[in-house]
Design a protein around this motif. Structure first.
Motif, PDB file in Angstrom:
ATOM      1  N   PHE A  57       0.827  -1.201   0.000  1.00  0.00           N
ATOM      2  CA  PHE A  57       0.000   0.000   0.000  1.00  0.00           C
ATOM      3  C   PHE A  57       0.864   1.254   0.000  1.00  0.00           C
ATOM      4  O   PHE A  57       0.710   2.134  -0.861  1.00  0.00           O
ATOM      5  CB  PHE A  57      -0.934  -0.004   1.205  1.00  0.00           C
ATOM      6  N   TYR A  58       1.778   1.341   0.984  1.00  0.00           N
ATOM      7  CA  TYR A  58       2.599   2.530   1.089  1.00  0.00           C
ATOM      8  C   TYR A  58       3.795   2.499   0.145  1.00  0.00           C
ATOM      9  O   TYR A  58       4.339   3.551  -0.194  1.00  0.00           O
ATOM     10  CB  TYR A  58       3.087   2.714   2.531  1.00  0.00           C
ATOM     11  N   GLY A  59       4.230   1.306  -0.216  1.00  0.00           N
ATOM     12  CA  GLY A  59       5.375   1.232  -1.108  1.00  0.00           C
ATOM     13  C   GLY A  59       5.006   1.313  -2.568  1.00  0.00           C
ATOM     14  O   GLY A  59       5.857   1.540  -3.416  1.00  0.00           O
ATOM     15  N   ASN A  60       3.728   1.153  -2.885  1.00  0.00           N
ATOM     16  CA  ASN A  60       3.322   1.162  -4.289  1.00  0.00           C
ATOM     17  C   ASN A  60       2.236   2.205  -4.533  1.00  0.00           C
ATOM     18  O   ASN A  60       2.447   3.211  -5.207  1.00  0.00           O
ATOM     19  CB  ASN A  60       2.822  -0.233  -4.686  1.00  0.00           C
ATOM     20  N   VAL A  65       0.544   7.864  -5.907  1.00  0.00           N
ATOM     21  CA  VAL A  65      -0.265   9.055  -5.636  1.00  0.00           C
ATOM     22  C   VAL A  65       0.621  10.230  -5.243  1.00  0.00           C
ATOM     23  O   VAL A  65       0.388  11.379  -5.663  1.00  0.00           O
ATOM     24  CB  VAL A  65      -1.291   8.735  -4.529  1.00  0.00           C
ATOM     25  N   SER A  66       1.650   9.968  -4.440  1.00  0.00           N
ATOM     26  CA  SER A  66       2.553  11.042  -4.030  1.00  0.00           C
ATOM     27  C   SER A  66       3.271  11.648  -5.227  1.00  0.00           C
ATOM     28  O   SER A  66       3.426  12.876  -5.331  1.00  0.00           O
ATOM     29  CB  SER A  66       3.563  10.495  -3.015  1.00  0.00           C
ATOM     30  N   ARG A  67       3.699  10.798  -6.148  1.00  0.00           N
ATOM     31  CA  ARG A  67       4.373  11.324  -7.335  1.00  0.00           C
ATOM     32  C   ARG A  67       3.434  12.172  -8.181  1.00  0.00           C
ATOM     33  O   ARG A  67       3.827  13.203  -8.746  1.00  0.00           O
ATOM     34  CB  ARG A  67       4.952  10.178  -8.155  1.00  0.00           C
ATOM     35  N   ARG A  68       2.193  11.745  -8.267  1.00  0.00           N
ATOM     36  CA  ARG A  68       1.240  12.509  -9.065  1.00  0.00           C
ATOM     37  C   ARG A  68       0.929  13.863  -8.422  1.00  0.00           C
ATOM     38  O   ARG A  68       0.849  14.889  -9.110  1.00  0.00           O
ATOM     39  CB  ARG A  68      -0.038  11.704  -9.244  1.00  0.00           C
ATOM     40  N   LEU A  69       0.745  13.869  -7.091  1.00  0.00           N
ATOM     41  CA  LEU A  69       0.475  15.139  -6.418  1.00  0.00           C
ATOM     42  C   LEU A  69       1.683  16.065  -6.495  1.00  0.00           C
ATOM     43  O   LEU A  69       1.539  17.285  -6.699  1.00  0.00           O
ATOM     44  CB  LEU A  69       0.098  14.887  -4.958  1.00  0.00           C
TER      45      LEU A  69
END
Length: 464
Positions: A57-60, A65-69
């Protein structure tokens, strides 16, 4: 050509030793109880599953989502910089900064004449911070600095422009997907809850197994209890039902054997009694021939008495003491009764020590008295002085019978407990065999050692 020497294997442990070391290490790490191992079997897969889900979940997902934001934030700043460069007039710049800030939810300010003191970031949060710095470097050609140490969960992005520094104030929620601790707490809490539920159910199953083991132990010690109630899983219920059936079959066999032996005892004693009565009524006066037969009649009566004694010994050995109910016995009282009884027949018996004085055991009183009587009777034929003592061991009671006789060779200390092995010097040879049979029925052990009086020592170990 050079000579090849074999590798030295002096310091290499053999494969069997490695296997033993591995098994010993595993036994030390793993819990010994069934409940602990069952909980470990359930907890480790649960822990691994939660760890895998957290990593996935957090590794993928969260990284994507973080990269997109972060990319969206960097793109917004890059487009703003392009528009500022396209429309350099102060009025256009103010309009652009206000319009983009209002539409994107940001606060943009151009501080003319200032310069950046550092670049990069001042705090590393993990993937979010790394992604934002990387995207800014890829889309913005000017030096940047990300300040995460702002109050009210805000961050400040500073971009060095030729005319000054562009300050972008953004809420941190624009980059944070969700708090990491929230998901970790949820995963840990759910795992703990499931583990506790599994522990409750497993404990109920193990309780049924412990109850079955306790009933089997008591039955093996001769402390017969009521049939156990089948409980737990289907396999445990089947085991409990099978144990109850086995218990009933053994009790029925013992009862039938006792009944048959009682009939055999009666049938054998009846003709012996008639023979003894006939010999007692044989005419002893009036004829010379009768007087010459008196020694023979006395010898025959003695043979009948010996036969009765032997039959009683055989029947006692085969019958055992299974019908007696176990009770709590005070060792010192039992010793005093045995000493009093044996002194009546001329034995020199004394009590040396009982530590502690209130030492007790649970067993069949008559059977244990018979064990001590047989052992003392056997020692009386070889010694002049006999001493009794007792002490408490680790969850057990140890009884000692010491004599000052010639002792028993170490090679014969086991064979003397076999039937008919110790009857060369009088007796039937069943006394010690009966004693060992009774002690084993109590879940104990009996053996011979070298005693402190110079003779033999009989060591009897019984559970409390």
């Amino acid at each position: 050509m050079g000579m090849e020497f074999p590798h030295s294997t002096e310091n290499t442990p053999p494969p069997g030793r490695w296997r033993r070391l591995h098994e010993r290490l595993v036994r030390r790490i793993l819990p010994r109880s069934l409940l602990g191992r069952m909980l470990l079997i359930g907890f480790i897969p649960l822990l691994v599953t939660q760890g895998i889900s957290l990593e996935l979940f957090y590794g993928n997902y969260l990284q994507i989502v973080s990269r997109r934001l972060s990319g969206d934030m960097a793109t917004t700043i890059s487009l703003t910089l392009d528009m500022l460069e396209r429309y350099p007039s102060p009025a256009d710049r103010r309009w652009i900064l206000d319009d983009v800030g209002r539409r994107a939810g940001l606060i943009m300010t151009l501080r003319e004449g200032e310069s950046l003191q550092r670049s990069g970031t001042n705090h590393v949060l993990g993937p979010i911070d790394d992604d934002l710095v990387r995207d800014l470097r890829g889309t913005v050609r000017w030096p940047t600095f990300v300040d995460w140490k702002q109050p009210h969960r805000r961050l400040v992005i500073l971009v060095q422009l030729p005319e000054g520094v562009l300050q972008v104030v953004a809420p941190r929620k624009r980059l944070d997907v969700a708090p990491v601790w929230l998901f970790v707490a949820w995963a840990s809490g759910s795992a703990l809850l499931l583990f506790l539920i599994a522990a409750v159910f497993m404990r109920n199953q193990v309780r049924a197994i412990r109850r079955l083991a306790r009933a089997a132990e008591l039955f093996g010690l001769g402390r017969d209890t009521v049939p156990i109630v089948p409980d737990g899983a289907q396999e445990i219920r089947k085991a409990a039902i099978s144990f109850n059936r086995m218990r009933d079959r053994i009790n029925r066999f013992v009862e039938q054997r006792t009944t048959v032996l009682a009939g055999v005892s009666h049938d054998l004693r009846t003709p012996l009694t008639r023979l003894r009565l006939s010999l007692a009524m044989f005419p002893r006066t009036g004829m010379v021939r009768a007087e010459s037969l008196q020694p023979d009649i006395a010898d025959m009566i003695g043979d009948i008495v010996e036969m009765e004694h032997m039959i009683e010994g055989y029947l006692s050995f085969a019958r055992g003491e299974g019908a007696e109910i176990p009770t709590v016995i005070r060792v010192e009282d039992m010793f005093e009764e045995i000493v009093t009884a044996m002194r009546r027949v001329g034995a020199h018996v004394a009590i040396r020590a009982v530590r502690p004085s209130e030492l007790t055991i649970t067993g069949r009183s008559n059977a244990l008295r018979r064990v001590l009587s047989n052992v003392i009777e056997n020692a009386r034929r070889h010694a002049d002085r006999i001493e009794l003592s007792a002490e408490r061991g680790r969850r057990q009671v140890i009884l000692y019978v010491d004599d000052d006789g010639c002792g028993v060779e170490e090679s014969r200390r086991e064979s003397v407990f076999r039937p008919f092995e110790s009857g060369e010097e009088g007796g039937t040879g069943l006394g010690l065999a009966i004693a060992r049979d009774i002690i084993h029925a109590h879940g104990g052990h009996i053996g011979l050692e070298t005693g402190p009086l110079g003779g033999a020592r009989v060591r009897i170990v019984l559970p409390e």
